[in-house]
Motif scaffolding. Sequence first.
Motif, mmCIF file in Angstrom:
data_model
loop_
_atom_site.group_PDB
_atom_site.id
_atom_site.type_symbol
_atom_site.label_atom_id
_atom_site.label_comp_id
_atom_site.label_asym_id
_atom_site.label_seq_id
_atom_site.Cartn_x
_atom_site.Cartn_y
_atom_site.Cartn_z
ATOM 1 N N LEU A 195 0.816 -1.206 0.000
ATOM 2 C CA LEU A 195 0.000 0.000 0.000
ATOM 3 C C LEU A 195 0.857 1.267 0.000
ATOM 4 N N ALA A 196 1.979 1.236 0.727
ATOM 5 C CA ALA A 196 2.781 2.446 0.916
ATOM 6 C C ALA A 196 3.575 2.839 -0.323
ATOM 7 N N ILE A 197 4.156 1.863 -1.012
ATOM 8 C CA ILE A 197 5.031 2.185 -2.144
ATOM 9 C C ILE A 197 4.271 2.879 -3.274
ATOM 10 N N PRO A 198 3.104 2.375 -3.723
ATOM 11 C CA PRO A 198 2.366 3.110 -4.761
ATOM 12 C C PRO A 198 1.925 4.497 -4.301
ATOM 13 N N THR A 199 1.591 4.624 -3.019
ATOM 14 C CA THR A 199 1.201 5.930 -2.496
ATOM 15 C C THR A 199 2.373 6.899 -2.564
ATOM 16 N N PHE A 200 3.563 6.437 -2.195
ATOM 17 C CA PHE A 200 4.756 7.274 -2.252
ATOM 18 C C PHE A 200 5.045 7.702 -3.689
ATOM 19 N N VAL A 201 4.948 6.771 -4.620
ATOM 20 C CA VAL A 201 5.182 7.093 -6.035
ATOM 21 C C VAL A 201 4.174 8.139 -6.515
ATOM 22 N N SER A 202 2.929 7.988 -6.094
ATOM 23 C CA SER A 202 1.889 8.949 -6.484
ATOM 24 C C SER A 202 2.210 10.350 -5.973
ATOM 25 N N GLN A 203 2.690 10.441 -4.737
ATOM 26 C CA GLN A 203 3.027 11.736 -4.170
ATOM 27 C C GLN A 203 4.187 12.388 -4.920
ATOM 28 N N LEU A 204 5.190 11.587 -5.268
ATOM 29 C CA LEU A 204 6.322 12.132 -6.019
ATOM 30 C C LEU A 204 5.890 12.596 -7.410
ATOM 31 N N SER A 207 1.391 6.387 6.474
ATOM 32 C CA SER A 207 0.148 6.828 7.110
ATOM 33 C C SER A 207 -1.057 6.408 6.282
ATOM 34 N N ASN A 208 -0.968 6.644 4.978
ATOM 35 C CA ASN A 208 -2.073 6.295 4.091
ATOM 36 C C ASN A 208 -2.217 4.793 3.913
ATOM 37 N N ALA A 209 -1.155 4.042 4.218
ATOM 38 C CA ALA A 209 -1.254 2.581 4.193
ATOM 39 C C ALA A 209 -1.903 2.064 5.470
ATOM 40 N N VAL A 210 -1.585 2.707 6.588
ATOM 41 C CA VAL A 210 -2.101 2.249 7.881
ATOM 42 C C VAL A 210 -3.597 2.484 8.006
ATOM 43 N N ALA A 211 -4.089 3.612 7.510
ATOM 44 C CA ALA A 211 -5.511 3.956 7.682
ATOM 45 C C ALA A 211 -6.455 2.860 7.185
ATOM 46 N N PRO A 212 -6.331 2.392 5.915
ATOM 47 C CA PRO A 212 -7.238 1.310 5.483
ATOM 48 C C PRO A 212 -6.968 -0.007 6.183
ATOM 49 N N MET A 213 -5.708 -0.271 6.564
ATOM 50 C CA MET A 213 -5.416 -1.523 7.275
ATOM 51 C C MET A 213 -6.111 -1.554 8.633
#
Length: 459
Positions: free
Chosen positions: A27-36, A303-309
């Motif tokens: 969950l975290a890696i795609p979110t990080f890529v999206s932010q960049l 953070s964005n990975a933890v919320a849905p988990m």
Amino acid sequence: MPISGECMRTSKYDLTRGSIPKTLLRLAIPTFVSQLLQDLFNVVDMIFVGRLGPAALVAVAMSGNLLRLVSILAHGISTGTIILVSQFLGARKRVQSESIAMQALTLNVVCALGIGCLGYPLAEFGLWLMGVEPEVIPLGVPYLRVMLLGAATMFLSRTLTAIFRGAGDAVTPMVVLIFSSVVNIVLDPLLIFGIWRFPRLGVVGSAYATVIGRGLGSAILLYLCFRGRGVISLRHVERRPNLLVWGQIMRLGIFNAMQALLRHGSRVLFIRVVAIFGTDPVAGYAICMRLRSLVMHFGTAFSNAVAPMVGQNIGANRIDRAEKSAQLGSILAAVVVTFIGIFLFTIPQFFVGWFTNEPEVTKIGSVYLRYLAATFAFMVVASVLGRALNGAGDTVSPMTITGLSQFGVGLTLVIVLSQSIGLTGIWWGIAVSNVVQCLLIGYWYRRGDWKRKKPRISH
């Protein structure tokens, strides 16, 4: 027992099972890529607009400040959506989660249309309130109006991303964002400078490119949902507005929106105090905040990975797994940013030098960057635990703690210490507020009240 096609398609997005570390990273890696990617687009956009002159840059920058206020509402709605979608999915109530997703999208359209209708005639007044120069107004007004009329694309994009992430799929929104960013970057020069057969629109061309790029991205995600090809299907849901669901989404989201507003407000007030000491300190502060934002992408990805988990596991009544997810997410985020922070703390002049050649600005920025780097771990732990509380349905506590730490502690210390020990006192005040926020939210998390929060909607 045979597994249905639907179960086979969605089982890999089930956040209540499997390896917690692998799921967090998925969950975290795609979110990080999206932010960049979003950062990259913003830089490219400003490069193109900057070729039109300083007035054009100011028009986009000032309009962006006003649009960030609008985006806070979109952020709140998306937060309420991700909480409810993830919790109902965790409780194996897919029909309810899909109904909530549909209602969230309808609520977004209504809010965006309302903002567009209200904001269109007030665009000039808004820029005037920002104190822009007269020559900026003719450039900023049409840009801001196009962005406001296209606000539905921003609202839908945020909430659709939240829906997919809440259902455990962070890859699809990332791929769609790549596509929409490419469209945006390609259209920018075509519409701004009138290349090939496209009209020369100037600054407003950047707004059209943004709205079209977001709109196409939103259309793709909507297509996947309504055709039943996404992790959430909207093919057979009730589409009439449900005010009860709207109210629940807003009750959860409004406090998160207020938290974002408090963060934004505290930074504005901090910079007002910094401005007392002159232009160079403001420049140093702005550079360090830019570097802070880049580093914090690593923390907000977790953070964005933890919320849905947490949301899905709370819904499934797997409290232990929700707790382990939040704890591991905090540790991973803290380790990553601490590693980066060591470099920034050791050679701050190198990183500040990316943005300026002015010796005095570099000197001031280097001092502040060391204070920030020393508190990076505290900031990301506060962010991850705050989102964990959000995932459990507690949006009031993180908002309250943000207000207390940033205003009650931070702003007070910044004002008092700046008067007693000068500019260094500002850096101390901000650093202490970051540590206090982490300690307060850590204390509240350990109290465990969030484990008993479980929002429900009756249908």
